[in-house]
Design an enzyme around this catalytic site. Sequence first.
Site, PDB file in Angstrom:
ATOM      1  N   GLU A 117      44.477 -12.957  19.206  1.00 49.05           N
ATOM      2  CA  GLU A 117      45.652 -12.205  19.632  1.00 49.05           C
ATOM      3  C   GLU A 117      45.573 -10.760  19.133  1.00 49.05           C
ATOM      4  OE1 GLU A 117      50.535 -12.710  19.187  1.00 49.05           O
ATOM      5  OE2 GLU A 117      49.168 -13.962  18.008  1.00 49.05           O
ATOM      6  N   LYS A 147      52.612 -12.374  26.799  1.00 54.59           N
ATOM      7  CA  LYS A 147      53.176 -13.438  25.943  1.00 54.59           C
ATOM      8  C   LYS A 147      54.654 -13.645  26.264  1.00 54.59           C
ATOM      9  CE  LYS A 147      53.349 -14.565  20.961  1.00 54.59           C
ATOM     10  NZ  LYS A 147      52.972 -14.038  19.622  1.00 54.59           N
ATOM     11  N   CYS A 189      49.424 -17.524  21.307  1.00 50.38           N
ATOM     12  CA  CYS A 189      50.023 -17.969  20.054  1.00 50.38           C
ATOM     13  C   CYS A 189      51.313 -18.772  20.240  1.00 50.38           C
ATOM     14  CB  CYS A 189      50.242 -16.772  19.130  1.00 50.38           C
ATOM     15  SG  CYS A 189      50.343 -17.231  17.366  1.00 50.38           S
TER      16      CYS A 189
END
Length: 548
Positions: free
Chosen positions: A42, A109, A145
């Site tokens: 990430e 994300k 994540c």
Amino acid sequence: MKIAISQSNLLVGDIDGNAEHVIATARRAREELSADAVLFPELTLTGYPPEDLLLRPDLYRRQALALERICTTTRNIDVLVGYAHRADEGVYNACAYVREGRIIARYFKQHLPNYGVFDEKRYFVPGHAPCLIDLEGIRVALTICEDVWVPEPTRQAREHAADVIFNINASPYHVGKGAEREKLLALRTKEAGVPIVYVNLVGGQDELVFDGASLVMNPTAEVMVRGAEFDEGLYLAELGGENAPTALSGEQVPALSREESMYKALVTGVRDYVNKNQFPGVVIGVSGGIDSALTLAIAADAIGGERIEALSMPSRYTARMSVDDARAQASAMGARFHLIPIESVFEAFLESLRDVLAGTTPDTTEENIQARCRGVILMAVSNKLGKIVLATGNKSEMAVGYATLYGDMAGGFAPLKDVPKTEVYRLARWRNAVSSVIPPRVLDRPPSAELAEGQLDTDSLPDYPTLDAILERFVERDYSVEEVIDDGFEEKTVRSVIFKVIRNEYKRRQAAPGVRITRRAFGRDRRYPITSGYPSRSREPVTSNEKS
């Protein structure tokens, strides 16, 4: 299909260096592993967490140039790289999928963590859509994540007929985090019915340390690939199968024991803080006690004893064996040992203060002067040699303020800041089981600051098992005073400890950063007001041996 997992140790803000790492690693993955794709952690280009660097416009210009360079220099292998994407509506925590010179897909994300050490809603806006790409005829869902810590992105992947999920991470370590991740990923793979390829960041960044432990898990919750903890690595996962892809083979590095993972986290945090900030070495005050002994062992394992200046600074209250044990350990670990008695310095301070303090009774003032004499000496050596001072205090002491401002709290980094005293002993015994470096009587002696005749820590504090148990409940689990007492602790002791925790927030605000290894560390995790009436405005007298 061959997928390379790059478990990378990146430097926050070093966009050019991080991009060169991507290019070099992609070349290795193609030439050495014949990989079809390589995955990076990430926010690869900025490093994690970039914090307020994300507020600088020039960061995005530099990122754009780095992405362009990655596109033009990587061929015959797909590259998944994390970065911060700026758009009209805000900044996204994003990843770019690069193939043959161009970005063929971007994913934003969707779930932004904003708890504990995470503060992503300060910087990012959430994405709202899934992103799937085709890789050798296999449909791949991209996630980042936190997206796998909640069920919705997994559900999206299933609804869009994904064959595999790629999940890139910067997931920081705390004790037990690896087992938590595997349990969570087992749930997600079963929900989606597809494998998850999970790549994690590794290395230290200020207080945070990232443990890597990247993995590939099949829909049956079987771990087929597991990366090492706290070490960089390039791992290959082969995916295949007649109906839906499964992980067929790959390296599996065994998980570490609890003590070894904690110790390696501390070593990693110290090594990267010292090296990434380009310090030539460290300075440590070695008292002959357990905290400085463990700090010295960690530092030597992190950067080598030859880069350490170990200073023994005895006063009139220092036992001879304290000096002998400190000297023996420094010798065992290859550190330079310096004996610098502070008696003459201490006497000079007392003489200078004689008129001001006339008619008063000796108390913690004189004790703290000794600690501050040592702080001045440590900082003088640091200034002259350019080496950073490592403070040696532990979490138990910092919680209740059993530390001297500008004395034993002096330093630029505190390896044991998040390590309770009881864990200090466990880690020291574990390290000695690997090779004997800490003199045995350091482990056996009752802990003492040695700032007064016959002084012991228990003169001012409960025994450390009791203290740590109370602190764990109040600091890490947010128990009320009454709930702690209900767990069987003596009321007077509980109220005294919690009063000290609240009263000493001002000290912790001035403490050096240190490695986070628990669920709730002082600093990024736990942000309490200094001026506060909580839980009541009652005040207790300061005990005669309390440091301040």
